[in-house]
Enzyme design. Structure first.
Site, PDB file in Angstrom:
ATOM      1  N   HIS A  39       0.841  -1.208   0.000  1.00 53.25           N
ATOM      2  CA  HIS A  39       0.000   0.000   0.000  1.00 53.25           C
ATOM      3  C   HIS A  39       0.873   1.253   0.000  1.00 53.25           C
ATOM      4  CE1 HIS A  39      -2.785  -2.864   2.239  1.00 53.25           C
ATOM      5  NE2 HIS A  39      -3.542  -2.458   1.252  1.00 53.25           N
ATOM      6  N   ASP A 152      -3.752  -7.411  -7.196  1.00 57.06           N
ATOM      7  CA  ASP A 152      -5.152  -7.731  -7.478  1.00 57.06           C
ATOM      8  C   ASP A 152      -5.416  -7.330  -8.924  1.00 57.06           C
ATOM      9  OD1 ASP A 152      -6.130  -8.620  -4.814  1.00 57.06           O
ATOM     10  OD2 ASP A 152      -5.436  -6.643  -4.235  1.00 57.06           O
TER      11      ASP A 152
HETATM   12  O1  PAF Z   1      -8.036  -3.782  -2.758  1.00 59.05           O
HETATM   13  C1  PAF Z   1      -8.707  -3.396  -1.783  1.00 59.05           C
HETATM   14  O2  PAF Z   1      -8.197  -3.195  -0.688  1.00 59.05           O
HETATM   15  C2  PAF Z   1     -10.211  -3.190  -1.948  1.00 59.05           C
HETATM   16  O3  PAF Z   1     -10.763  -4.123  -2.802  1.00 59.05           O
HETATM   17  C3  PAF Z   1     -10.573  -1.754  -2.381  1.00 59.05           C
HETATM   18  C4  PAF Z   1     -10.046  -1.441  -3.769  1.00 59.05           C
HETATM   19  C5  PAF Z   1     -10.051  -0.759  -1.386  1.00 59.05           C
HETATM   20  C6  PAF Z   1     -12.103  -1.593  -2.445  1.00 59.05           C
HETATM   21  O4  PAF Z   1     -12.679  -1.833  -1.197  1.00 59.05           O
END
Ligand code: PAF
EC number: 6.3.2.1
Length: 285
Positions: A39, A152
């Protein structure tokens, strides 16, 4: 520096209006918290590209198809805020449920095609939940750019399609997967693996890399996938839900990577569902 946490859409809108009046560009990094280096790499990319950066933290109930998974999802707001304090983030938006799904909320965003395969087959309704909340977060933050991890990969494709189809004026940017030194793709779910599970899960990436290298050498995908599944089972993976070679844009199955392709995997280790994917070099005829 402590980053202000906003929990209310009106406050966020007021900030956004002042930034836009000043001619500043705004980035959003949507997350469900439990922030890790993956992140933070998205946040760093956003800080380089844009004047203002909003990180959203919302554990979206609509994208969980399993109540236990939702209940067990790590919630670590305090630690998340500390991690973001080291970066150039302007606002952390932590809406409560009523800011996203107020009483009487009735709208669902559903992206057909790319949502139907892979995760879509195993997690009914998951991508409707993702597309719905991400559409809302795009509109609520009014961001010019949004950052998502390629970890993802299917989610990234769904979100790109959704933003294009709904004419949301935002550029969706996919950033490379960040891996542990062992090669394991970083994920909030890794927190739930035992030390032994972490070790064994680290075997997934080399198996994928070997398949990608052998595809590049001209071998067909079918036998390679069978061999890879056996190797993963020997590592302790159970329920290999998919081990597929698919084209990048529409996620259709490929037998040979004659166009840009990805190897995508979902499998369970120690009762934890892990996913990963890597790019596969295009094979010229
Ligand atoms: O990847 C994630 O953490 C979630 O799927 C997101 C994109 C924040 C949507 O809730």
């Amino acid at each position: 520096m402590t980053v202000p946490i906003l929990r209310n859409l009106n406050e966020l809108r007021a900030k956004h209006a002042s930034w836009v009046r000043a001619g500043e560009s705004v980035a959003v990094v949507p997350t469900m918290g439990a922030l890790h280096a993956g992140h933070l790499s998205l946040v760093e990319a956003a800080c380089i590209d844009c004047d203002r950066v909003v990180v959203t933290i919302f554990v979206n109930p609509r994208q969980f198809n399993n109540a236990a998974d939702l209940a067990n999802y790590p919630r670590t707001e305090h630690q998340d805020a500390e991690k973001l304090a080291g970066l150039d983030v302007d606002v952390i938006y932590v809406p409560d449920g009523s800011q996203i799904y107020p009483d009487g909320y009735a709208t669902n965003v559903s992206v057909s095609g790319v949502s139907d395969v892979l995760e879509g087959e195993f997690r009914a309704g998951h991508f409707d939940g993702v597309a719905t909340v991400v559409a809302k977060l795009f509109l609520q933050t009014g961001a010019h750019r949004a950052y998502f991890g390629q970890k993802d990969f299917q989610q990234l494709m769904v979100v790109k399609r959704m933003a294009r189809d709904l004419d949301i004026p935002i550029e969706v940017i996919g950033c490379p997967t960040v891996r542990e030194p062992s090669g394991l793709a970083m994920s909030s779910r890794n927190l739930r693996l035992s030390a032994e599970g972490l070790d064994r899960a680290a075997g997934l990436y080399p198996v994928m890399q070997q398949v990608a290298a052998r595809l590049a050498g001209g071998e067909g995908f079918g036998p390679l996938a069978d061999e890879a599944r056996s190797k993963l089972e020997a590592l302790g993976f159970a329920d290999i839900e998919y081990f597929d070679l698919r084209c990048e844009d529409r996620l259709q199955l490929l037998q040979t990577p004659t166009r840009p392709g990805r190897l995508l995997v979902a499998a369970w280790m120690d009762g934890i569902r892990l996913i990963d994917n890597i790019e596969v070099p295009v094979l010229n005829d």
